[in-house]
Design an enzyme around this catalytic site. Structure first.
Site, PDB file in Angstrom:
ATOM      1  CE  LYS A 177      -1.410  -1.615   3.740  1.00 32.84           C
ATOM      2  NZ  LYS A 177      -2.195  -1.767   5.158  1.00 32.84           N
ATOM      3  CB  THR A 209      -5.928   8.082   7.360  1.00 33.46           C
ATOM      4  OG1 THR A 209      -4.950   8.661   8.244  1.00 33.46           O
ATOM      5  CG2 THR A 209      -6.318   9.125   6.302  1.00 33.46           C
ATOM      6  N   GLY A 211      -6.747   3.518  11.269  1.00 36.92           N
ATOM      7  CA  GLY A 211      -7.539   2.247  11.178  1.00 36.92           C
ATOM      8  C   GLY A 211      -7.547   1.725   9.601  1.00 36.92           C
ATOM      9  CB  THR A 212      -6.502   3.122   6.573  1.00 37.07           C
ATOM     10  OG1 THR A 212      -5.301   3.383   6.841  1.00 37.07           O
ATOM     11  CG2 THR A 212      -7.217   4.524   6.344  1.00 37.07           C
ATOM     12  N   GLY A 213      -5.417   0.299   7.404  1.00 34.41           N
ATOM     13  CA  GLY A 213      -4.664  -0.798   7.272  1.00 34.41           C
ATOM     14  C   GLY A 213      -5.707  -2.120   7.857  1.00 34.41           C
ATOM     15  CB  CYS A 214      -7.388  -2.575  10.875  1.00 36.35           C
ATOM     16  SG  CYS A 214      -6.305  -2.252  12.286  1.00 36.35           S
TER      17      CYS A 214
END
Length: 268
Positions: A177, A209, A211-214
């Site tokens: 990402k 942004t 928690g975008t990865g989770c």
């Protein structure tokens, strides 16, 4: 919305509700799946940082996974915060015994959005050696991809090269990402054994942004659980996250949470 696709999430809790298990549950539900959980750690955090971590005993993490799979089952599994070697070992050993054939999406969580370390540095080699080869997909961000590959990422073209390097560690596919790179466009690279796809979109100017990865990893796991092909699951998940950022509620004084419920129709 009919419920379709069972996702077992193995991850830590976020008391602020924006990341971790809380974000995972919201995401799977908003995309029409059923979410079960095995909690690996409790964190005291909000939009401004992580203030405390209490780990769950590895044997109890394994028990959570086992009893869910024995009764409810899963069509996909997503892993998030696995904070030390003992936890990684317990999770991998349990998945090897109880989850044969179920695709695993690994979000190799190393750092919180504010930079707090969420993985014991001594556990990095265990993550690489034991968990990554078990993954149908890994979803590192720039900092995590650099730590796992040992290669620098300075521009979007570097994402594909690092993804190919990470593929050699054994996962079936890699999504690197690029949201942490500067620029008006965000680039993400998906590489698998027989192909690759680049996803680009305009950057949303928004501080929210957290928690975008989770959220992205759980959205992909939901797509896989629902029978989507990998690149289709990634494409839908990226679109879901972009809209969740765009419509974020603006909570907290730091990096705020997303609007996970933007797909949900209000009760009128």
């Amino acid at each position: 919305m009919a419920m379709n696709g069972r996702v077992l999430i193995v991850a830590g809790s976020d008391s602020g509700g924006g990341a971790g298990i809380q974000a995972d549950l919201k995401t799977v539900t908003a995309l029409g799946g059923y979410a079960a959980t095995a909690i690996t750690a409790l964190t005291a955090q909000n939009t401004q940082g992580v203030f405390g971590i209490v780990g769950v005993e590895p044997a109890f993490i394994a028990q959570q996974i086992r009893v869910v799979l024995e009764d409810i089952g899963a069509d996909s599994i997503k892993t998030g915060m696995l904070h030390n070697t003992a936890v990684i070992d317990a999770v991998v050993e349990t998945l090897d015994r109880a989850a044969t054939g179920i695709p695993v999406v690994v979000d190799p969580v190393m750092y919180a959005k504010g930079g707090d370390c969420l993985l014991d540095p001594a556990a990095r080699d265990t993550l690489i050696r034991r968990l990554l080869p078990r993954a149908a997909l890994i979803t590192p961000n720039v900092r995590e991809a650099e730590a796992l590959s040992g290669l620098p990422i300075r521009e979007p073209d570097d994402l594909a090269a690092v993804a190919r390097q990470l593929l050699e560690l054994g996962p079936t596919a890699v999504l690197v990402k690029g949201g942490h790179l500067p620029g008006d466009m965000v680039t993400d690279w998906l590489i698998w054994r027989d192909g690759e796809e680049c996803f680009t979109a305009p950057r949303t100017a928004n501080r929210n942004t957290h928690g975008t990865g989770c959220t992205l990893a759980s959205a992909i796991a939901t797509g896989l659980a629902q029978g989507l092909l990998l690149n289709a699951a990634v494409r839908r998940a990226l679109a879901y996250v972009r809209e969740a950022i765009r419509t974020a509620p603006g909570l907290g004084r730091g990096c705020g949470p997303l609007n996970h419920g933007h797909t949900v129709r209000p009760w009128h």
